[in-house]
Design an enzyme around this catalytic site. Sequence first.
Site, PDB file in Angstrom:
ATOM      1  N   TYR A   1       0.825  -1.212   0.000  1.00 45.87           N
ATOM      2  CA  TYR A   1       0.000   0.000   0.000  1.00 45.87           C
ATOM      3  C   TYR A   1       0.859   1.262   0.000  1.00 45.87           C
ATOM      4  CZ  TYR A   1      -0.057  -0.452   5.268  1.00 45.87           C
ATOM      5  OH  TYR A   1       0.239  -0.603   6.612  1.00 45.87           O
ATOM      6  N   GLU A   2       0.214   2.362  -0.325  1.00 48.84           N
ATOM      7  CA  GLU A   2       0.880   3.656  -0.535  1.00 48.84           C
ATOM      8  C   GLU A   2       1.934   3.593  -1.642  1.00 48.84           C
ATOM      9  OE1 GLU A   2      -0.801   5.699   0.840  1.00 48.84           O
ATOM     10  OE2 GLU A   2      -1.685   4.485   2.413  1.00 48.84           O
TER      11      GLU A   2
END
Length: 595
Positions: free
Chosen positions: A436-437
């Site tokens: 994620y990110e």
Amino acid sequence: MPEYKAPLRDMSFVLNEVLDAERHYQNLPGCEEATPDMVAAIMEEGAKFSERVLSPLNQVGDQQGCTWNDGVVTTPDGFKEAYQQFVEGGWPSLAHETEWGGQGLPESLGIVLNEMVGTANWSWSMYPGLSHGAMNTLDAHGTDEQKETYLTKLISGEWTGTMCLTEPHCGTDLGMLRTKAEPQADGSYKISGTKIFISAGEHDMADNIIHIVLARLPDAPAGTKGISLFIVPKHLPDALNESNGVSCGSLEHKMGIHGNSTCVMNFDGATGYLIGTANKGLNCMFTFMNTARLGTALQGLSHAEWGFQNSLAYAKDRLQMRALNGPAYPDKAADPIIVHPEVRKMLLTQKAFAEAGRAMIYYCAQLVDKVKLCEGDEKKDADALLAFLTPIAKAFLTEVGFESANHGLQIFGGHGYIAEWGMEQNVRDSRISMLYEGTTQIQALDLLGRKVLMTQGEALKGFTKIMHKFCQTEADNSEMQAFTQPLAALNKEWGELTMNVGMKAMQNRDEVGAASVDYLMYSGYIVLGYFWARMAKVSQEKLALGEGDTAFYQAKLTTATFYFQRILPRTRSLVETMQSGADNLMSMDQEHFSF
């Protein structure tokens, strides 16, 4: 039960002895109150909360997870009560503007607290962590009215926030998003669409949840140039008992971070309000994303530190076989496994990554302070350096954090595979950090493609000049030669490799993609080497003066030597793979990928 003890001595060493936090804070406008005594008090209280309240809930969150019932999400036992203690302690307001109810302390001090909270219980930490990103976005781009209505409640902790980007058909490629925003006569918008993978999207810990949502206006241009950003509250401020057309459709069933609610969020004509300028939402969202990326870098540190603490305790206690040079403890049935070289290698690897990762993140956090509070060239230079280091911090530290978590499991042997010891949870929880990110691969393309090559290497030069100056200053210090000579050579090679990749990319742009992850990892090992050299210098000086805890400083020097002799040589294989080019990846026909 596994435990967490905040490493206050090492945190203080990095802050005060390596990064000179006192001078940093006294030179920042409005941060004069961040005195050494106040910083120490905040750290001590944060440690108590993390150790006594959050750490015992870590396995509870993993075992119970969140539950969904007709759109209502219930967090694990103790999570809601812990959040209320967090709010009562004033922790959400620590690093935010006094104008909107914050305490006005620097962002870098908030990072220190976030490390303790996140290492004690990463799943729980994500609830206030997402709120922090929402606050920063509103603070940077919201109107005064929006700040008064939403930011004040987020800062107090009464409400929490989220970031809503990803949709079922698009993740990184946000230009494909379909969520719609229909203008209304009163200046508001009706938001319709589905977002997935929304951390803390729905829960029972706060009265309201403020979603920061990317959506597309009816007349928006295609692609990323047609994305706008909106505030979409779960409940409108003047109707807290009524639905605003925002609902949680389900919870994701996932590998780890079970204590955090990862939601499918449905927006069915929900009322929203534009943040910033129409069709410039992605620019605004980068405020949130950059905050989140440094926060995720912190996750890599957290899993390395937690794995090290618990596997170290086990390695000192677990008796298996004898030391190769003869019994180390003849009065015992066997020796503790810490006597074995391969166990020590894993422990030292965890320690080396955690302690240098801490230095890197705290350094980046000081750059955040400068970007936020300084003006002119100081702000500009800090912003450029932070932009260069952020993808390295996010991707490299999460990769080595996962490696460290796996070392922890390995040290426990078969017990590491059993849930009660917590090591397999640490591995599972850490795995998401590389996804994620922005995945490691996306961060690598950002680093090499956008940050380095598109600036003709200027972004890289900002950091290599710092390293060059350090090595040059220590050139006559014989005790530092074991660190500065390898760094100086790598610093020179770094620029040469970058130029070589850039020249190849002018003929074939696949060369950038083929080299990117190796380039990022190569860069990460060098950056950590720089911070280990700085920590070694401080430790040598303290030992020479006979000041402080001799054992602590000697351990720093020993770990620095281990890093330079056992970890930094990984750069050699990365050079070989980078220089091998794109052909060995791209020459095979797609049809030949068969089984």
